[in-house]
Every structure is written in C-alpha cells, then in structure tokens.
Design a protein around this motif. Structure first.
Motif, short mmCIF file in Angstrom:
data_model
loop_
_atom_site.label_atom_id
_atom_site.label_comp_id
_atom_site.label_asym_id
_atom_site.label_seq_id
_atom_site.Cartn_x
_atom_site.Cartn_y
_atom_site.Cartn_z
N ALA A 53 0.72 -1.20 0.08
CA ALA A 53 -0.08 -0.06 -0.08
C ALA A 53 0.97 1.31 0.06
O ALA A 53 0.48 2.28 0.56
CB ALA A 53 -0.82 -0.11 1.05
N GLY A 54 2.00 1.15 -0.50
CA GLY A 54 2.80 2.35 -0.89
C GLY A 54 3.90 2.58 0.29
O GLY A 54 4.69 3.84 0.50
N VAL A 55 3.81 1.70 1.42
CA VAL A 55 4.56 1.97 2.49
C VAL A 55 5.60 0.83 2.64
O VAL A 55 5.31 -0.41 2.58
CB VAL A 55 3.69 1.79 3.94
CG1 VAL A 55 4.39 2.06 5.17
CG2 VAL A 55 2.60 2.96 3.64
N MET A 56 6.97 1.32 2.93
CA MET A 56 7.96 0.34 3.10
C MET A 56 7.90 -0.40 4.48
O MET A 56 7.69 0.19 5.50
CB MET A 56 9.32 1.12 2.78
CG MET A 56 9.50 1.59 1.29
SD MET A 56 9.73 0.44 -0.02
CE MET A 56 11.18 -0.70 0.59
N GLY A 57 8.61 -1.79 4.33
CA GLY A 57 8.52 -2.32 5.43
C GLY A 57 7.10 -2.91 5.92
O GLY A 57 6.17 -2.77 5.35
N ALA A 58 7.12 -3.52 7.03
CA ALA A 58 5.86 -4.11 7.31
C ALA A 58 5.40 -3.51 8.66
O ALA A 58 4.87 -4.14 9.84
CB ALA A 58 6.34 -5.60 8.10
N GLU A 59 5.17 -2.09 8.63
CA GLU A 59 4.83 -1.25 9.63
C GLU A 59 3.44 -1.42 9.92
O GLU A 59 2.57 -1.22 9.17
CB GLU A 59 4.99 0.23 9.22
CG GLU A 59 6.56 0.68 9.19
CD GLU A 59 6.60 2.28 8.68
OE1 GLU A 59 5.86 2.74 8.80
OE2 GLU A 59 7.79 2.28 7.95
N GLY A 60 2.99 -1.95 11.16
CA GLY A 60 1.60 -1.91 11.66
C GLY A 60 0.96 -3.14 11.13
O GLY A 60 -0.16 -3.36 11.62
N ALA A 61 1.81 -4.12 10.37
CA ALA A 61 1.16 -5.09 9.90
C ALA A 61 2.15 -6.14 9.73
O ALA A 61 3.39 -5.63 9.15
CB ALA A 61 0.09 -4.92 8.59
N GLY A 62 1.67 -7.49 9.48
CA GLY A 62 2.83 -8.52 9.09
C GLY A 62 3.12 -8.32 7.65
O GLY A 62 2.24 -7.80 6.83
N GLN A 63 4.43 -8.94 7.39
CA GLN A 63 4.65 -8.69 5.94
C GLN A 63 3.93 -9.97 5.25
O GLN A 63 3.89 -11.18 5.98
CB GLN A 63 6.43 -9.19 5.82
CG GLN A 63 6.80 -9.17 4.43
CD GLN A 63 8.34 -9.29 4.36
OE1 GLN A 63 9.04 -8.57 5.14
NE2 GLN A 63 8.87 -9.89 3.49
N ARG A 64 3.58 -9.86 4.22
CA ARG A 64 2.71 -10.74 3.45
C ARG A 64 3.79 -11.76 2.83
O ARG A 64 4.96 -11.30 2.09
CB ARG A 64 2.08 -10.22 2.14
CG ARG A 64 0.65 -9.45 2.83
CD ARG A 64 -0.14 -8.80 1.62
NE ARG A 64 -1.29 -8.18 2.10
CZ ARG A 64 -2.26 -7.84 1.46
NH1 ARG A 64 -2.01 -7.81 -0.06
NH2 ARG A 64 -3.46 -7.53 1.92
N ILE A 65 3.48 -13.01 2.59
CA ILE A 65 4.07 -14.05 2.14
C ILE A 65 3.76 -14.61 0.90
O ILE A 65 2.61 -14.88 0.84
CB ILE A 65 4.38 -15.30 3.19
CG1 ILE A 65 4.97 -14.64 4.46
CG2 ILE A 65 5.35 -16.39 2.78
CD1 ILE A 65 5.29 -15.36 5.77
#
Length: 122
Positions: A53-65
């Motif tokens: 969603a245009g945001v780097m890293g997994a801020e606030g949510a887990g990284q999708r796999i």
C-alpha cells in the motif's frame, strides 16, 4: 516439477526445513507426485525489500508471504487442496494468519518445460 518459490522473511534453518517438508507433503498429496519431483527455493525478503500500500517495511502489519508454484496444469480441486496445505504450512512456520499468505499457481503446458534440454512433452 513442481518448483516452489517462497518469498518471505528470513527464518532459522530448522523452520525452513519444516516448511520444506510441509510443502512437499502437501503437493505430494494434492498433486499425486513423488517427493523427488518437488523443489523449493527460499528467497528471503527483508523489511527494506518489501512495500505494501505504498509503505515500505511491515509497519503496523505483518509482511505478506508469497508462494509461486510452477507446475503442470492441475484441476481446480487439486490446486485448492494444494493452496490449503501450503497456506497451513506457511502459517505454522511463520506464525502469520492466512490473510498474509498468497499462493500463485503458474501452470505450464508440458511443451513449455525442459529438463536436460528435452521438452517434457517429448
């Protein structure tokens, strides 16, 4: 074949080994193949290599796999069974909810695959 690309955060070797066994078992069951036909490639994706969603890293949510399954075309029922098995394995290994797991099936015709310079259709 099938070959599976696992794009996910880095985890310890024993967790990757557990996922490799789980994915292999799931594909053997869903696709009716032997273990010797299943290969996994782990492609570690760090927080600075990921954006959502245009945001780097997994801020606030887990990284999708993401799992990309390269295989000969299978029925919808076989793909559904594989998706269930692979998603469960990823959830267990990475401790993520199913919402963070995507399985993409990249089906191939036998004429589009070569091993040892011979088409699988030959």
């Amino acid at each position: 074949m099938p070959y599976v690309e696992v794009l996910a955060p880095q985890v310890p070797p024993q967790r990757k080994a557990a996922l490799a066994r789980s994915v292999t078992d799931g594909l053997m069951s869903a696709f009716g193949v032997g273990a010797d036909t299943v290969t996994l490639y782990f492609l570690p994706i760090g927080a600075d290599d990921y954006a959502h969603a245009g945001v780097m890293g997994a801020e606030g949510a887990g990284q999708r796999i993401l799992l990309k399954v390269h295989a000969f075309r299978r029925s919808e029922a076989e793909r559904r069974a594989a998706a269930i098995a692979l998603t469960r394995g990823v959830c267990s290994t990475y401790g993520v909810p199913g919402d963070d797991v995507a399985v993409y099936f990249l089906d191939r015709d036998r004429s589009e695959v070569s091993h040892d310079s011979k088409l699988a259709s030959d």
